[in-house]
Design a protein around this motif. Structure first.
Motif, PDB file in Angstrom:
ATOM      1  N   TRP A 199      -1.493   5.168   1.553  1.00  0.00           N
ATOM      2  CA  TRP A 199      -2.130   3.985   2.125  1.00  0.00           C
ATOM      3  C   TRP A 199      -3.608   4.220   2.343  1.00  0.00           C
ATOM      4  O   TRP A 199      -4.059   5.323   2.579  1.00  0.00           O
ATOM      5  CB  TRP A 199      -1.467   3.602   3.446  1.00  0.00           C
ATOM      6  CG  TRP A 199      -0.096   2.997   3.253  1.00  0.00           C
ATOM      7  CD1 TRP A 199       0.445   2.513   2.095  1.00  0.00           C
ATOM      8  CD2 TRP A 199       0.909   2.802   4.268  1.00  0.00           C
ATOM      9  NE1 TRP A 199       1.707   2.039   2.317  1.00  0.00           N
ATOM     10  CE2 TRP A 199       2.011   2.195   3.629  1.00  0.00           C
ATOM     11  CE3 TRP A 199       0.975   3.077   5.623  1.00  0.00           C
ATOM     12  CZ2 TRP A 199       3.178   1.854   4.314  1.00  0.00           C
ATOM     13  CZ3 TRP A 199       2.130   2.744   6.312  1.00  0.00           C
ATOM     14  CH2 TRP A 199       3.213   2.137   5.660  1.00  0.00           C
ATOM     15  N   ALA A 259      -5.042  -4.726   6.985  1.00  0.00           N
ATOM     16  CA  ALA A 259      -4.895  -3.548   6.129  1.00  0.00           C
ATOM     17  C   ALA A 259      -5.486  -2.299   6.776  1.00  0.00           C
ATOM     18  O   ALA A 259      -5.124  -1.170   6.400  1.00  0.00           O
ATOM     19  CB  ALA A 259      -5.562  -3.786   4.780  1.00  0.00           C
ATOM     20  N   VAL A 270       3.521   6.848   2.633  1.00  0.00           N
ATOM     21  CA  VAL A 270       2.550   6.521   3.683  1.00  0.00           C
ATOM     22  C   VAL A 270       1.210   7.196   3.411  1.00  0.00           C
ATOM     23  O   VAL A 270       0.139   6.618   3.674  1.00  0.00           O
ATOM     24  CB  VAL A 270       3.090   6.915   5.075  1.00  0.00           C
ATOM     25  CG1 VAL A 270       2.046   6.683   6.155  1.00  0.00           C
ATOM     26  CG2 VAL A 270       4.359   6.109   5.394  1.00  0.00           C
ATOM     27  N   GLY A 280      -2.296   5.930   7.183  1.00  0.00           N
ATOM     28  CA  GLY A 280      -2.253   6.744   5.977  1.00  0.00           C
ATOM     29  C   GLY A 280      -3.147   7.965   6.089  1.00  0.00           C
ATOM     30  O   GLY A 280      -2.744   9.083   5.734  1.00  0.00           O
ATOM     31  N   ALA A 310       4.960   3.416  10.721  1.00  0.00           N
ATOM     32  CA  ALA A 310       4.981   2.895   9.353  1.00  0.00           C
ATOM     33  C   ALA A 310       5.759   1.585   9.278  1.00  0.00           C
ATOM     34  O   ALA A 310       5.405   0.679   8.509  1.00  0.00           O
ATOM     35  CB  ALA A 310       5.587   3.927   8.412  1.00  0.00           C
ATOM     36  N   ARG A 360      -2.802   0.077   8.095  1.00  0.00           N
ATOM     37  CA  ARG A 360      -2.184   0.977   7.120  1.00  0.00           C
ATOM     38  C   ARG A 360      -3.131   2.106   6.731  1.00  0.00           C
ATOM     39  O   ARG A 360      -2.706   3.253   6.557  1.00  0.00           O
ATOM     40  CB  ARG A 360      -1.743   0.184   5.885  1.00  0.00           C
ATOM     41  CG  ARG A 360      -0.506  -0.678   6.126  1.00  0.00           C
ATOM     42  CD  ARG A 360      -0.063  -1.406   4.881  1.00  0.00           C
ATOM     43  NE  ARG A 360      -1.004  -2.471   4.524  1.00  0.00           N
ATOM     44  CZ  ARG A 360      -1.020  -3.676   5.098  1.00  0.00           C
ATOM     45  NH1 ARG A 360      -0.163  -3.931   6.086  1.00  0.00           N
ATOM     46  NH2 ARG A 360      -1.872  -4.596   4.722  1.00  0.00           N
ATOM     47  N   ARG A 361      -4.416   1.787   6.583  1.00  0.00           N
ATOM     48  CA  ARG A 361      -5.369   2.828   6.193  1.00  0.00           C
ATOM     49  C   ARG A 361      -5.496   3.901   7.273  1.00  0.00           C
ATOM     50  O   ARG A 361      -5.553   5.095   6.968  1.00  0.00           O
ATOM     51  CB  ARG A 361      -6.732   2.197   5.894  1.00  0.00           C
ATOM     52  CG  ARG A 361      -6.769   1.410   4.585  1.00  0.00           C
ATOM     53  CD  ARG A 361      -8.192   1.139   4.149  1.00  0.00           C
ATOM     54  NE  ARG A 361      -8.892   0.259   5.080  1.00  0.00           N
ATOM     55  CZ  ARG A 361      -8.923  -1.076   4.965  1.00  0.00           C
ATOM     56  NH1 ARG A 361      -8.269  -1.675   3.963  1.00  0.00           N
ATOM     57  NH2 ARG A 361      -9.578  -1.810   5.845  1.00  0.00           N
ATOM     58  N   GLU A 363       3.945  -1.831   7.691  1.00  0.00           N
ATOM     59  CA  GLU A 363       4.387  -2.496   6.468  1.00  0.00           C
ATOM     60  C   GLU A 363       4.104  -3.993   6.482  1.00  0.00           C
ATOM     61  O   GLU A 363       3.723  -4.572   5.456  1.00  0.00           O
ATOM     62  CB  GLU A 363       5.885  -2.252   6.259  1.00  0.00           C
ATOM     63  CG  GLU A 363       6.195  -0.837   5.796  1.00  0.00           C
ATOM     64  CD  GLU A 363       7.680  -0.589   5.692  1.00  0.00           C
ATOM     65  OE1 GLU A 363       8.467  -1.356   6.320  1.00  0.00           O
ATOM     66  OE2 GLU A 363       8.079   0.372   5.005  1.00  0.00           O
TER      67      GLU A 363
END
Length: 320
Positions: free
Chosen positions: A320, A282, A317, A289, A273, A285-286, A277
């Motif tokens: 995300w 992106a 988290v 998550g 994580a 993060r997906r 950040e």
């Protein structure tokens, strides 16, 4: 030469700067009845010549060459195909065994009759002057092996499942064959699912408290664990942890599943994580998550062991 009792599979790709220390650590073993299969995974930096020279000077070394690069899992499987000894272990060619590693691990299994033994390990980190500093045994590593146990099971010792590396263990060769074990190929973190299969399929295993391997952090940053900001590395990392959890869930050993879930939530998710950040993509993060939501869904007893701050972090988290 004494008839060998254990084969060490030593895979390497472009490790000419590190392999001399790995091979020296084998030669320095207090137990000398070993042989080693050096698997060159189509290196282009002199590794092949280094392995050949080792075999020419010491009959305990044998060399297998891959004509094209196939990855660490395939290299380990190539070594497994050549086993002729009752015991087998693994040593990555950029790491080092401690001098008493084989005496301790093989001796434990010979004494107990277990399928394998697992030991502790430390990390060697660059000191900035061309040398390395050895760290302490990390808490999750210590929990997996301490106190020493003989003929235990994963249900009796669920924390063992946190020790997921291939090179901290020595096994009976017939256990690998009986349990139909082999490494996934074409993937990173290939040892994690194998470790969980070992723990769940073993009749009994042993733990030893001694440090048996020093795991090297490469100064050039080329280790896989130093490249977790790459999307492909993250994907393989998450897939490997998921596959390991699947093995534990299918085994029905619920306390081991919860112990592994807790370790992933307290150690792996926060580490990744922190990378996510500030990650420019992106998708990173997906992916993290979605993985965290699946792990959080599996948490049962493990939830109660997490402090409020960490639970809040995990909740964030999962969005995300």
């Amino acid at each position: 030469m004494t008839r060998p009792s254990i084969t060490m599979v030593v895979p390497g790709w472009n490790v000419v700067d590190y392999a001399p220390a790995a091979l020296a650590s084998l030669r320095a073993q207090t137990r000398e009845d070993w042989t080693a299969i050096l698997v060159d995974d189509a290196s282009d930096d002199g590794t092949a010549a280094l392995f050949a020279a080792a075999a020419a000077s010491d009959a305990r070394f044998r060399v297998v060459h891959h004509p094209r690069r196939r990855g660490l899992g395939a290299a380990r499987n190539s070594g497994l195909a050549h086993l002729e000894t009752p015991f087998v272990g693994f040593l990555d060619a950029d790491d080092e065994l401690t001098p008493g590693a084989l005496e301790t691990l093989v001796g434990a299994v010979e004494d107990s009759g277990s399928d394998f033994a697992v030991g502790a390990y430390t990390r060697l980190r660059p000191d900035g002057t061309g040398g390395y500093l050895e760290g302490e045994v990390q808490p999750w590593v210590a929990a997996s092996t301490s106190p020493a146990r003989r003929a235990t099971t994963l249900a009796e010792h669920p924390a063992a499942g946190g020790n997921v590396v291939a090179w901290s263990k020595v096994s009976r060769t017939d256990f690998w064959r009986r349990a139909d074990l082999h490494f996934p190929e074409g993937r990173l973190y290939e040892d994690q699912v194998v470790a969980q299969r070992m723990y769940t399929r073993a009749r009994r295993f042993d733990t030893v408290t001694e440090v048996v391997v020093r795991w090297r952090v490469r100064p050039d940053g080329s280790s896989i664990t130093q490249n977790e900001a790459r999307l492909d590395v993250l994907r393989d990392c998450l897939d490997a942890m998921t596959a390991g959890l699947d093995v534990l869930e299918r085994s029905g050993i619920s306390n081991a599943l919860q112990a592994r879930v807790e370790l992933i939530l307290t150690m792996d998710v926060p580490r990744l994580a922190a990378i996510a950040e500030d990650h420019p993509d992106a998708s990173y993060r997906r992916l993290l998550g979605a993985f965290t939501r699946r792990v959080w869904h599996r948490a049962d007893v493990a939830r109660a062991h997490l402090d409020a701050g960490l639970r809040t972090r995990i909740d964030a988290v999962t969005l995300w």
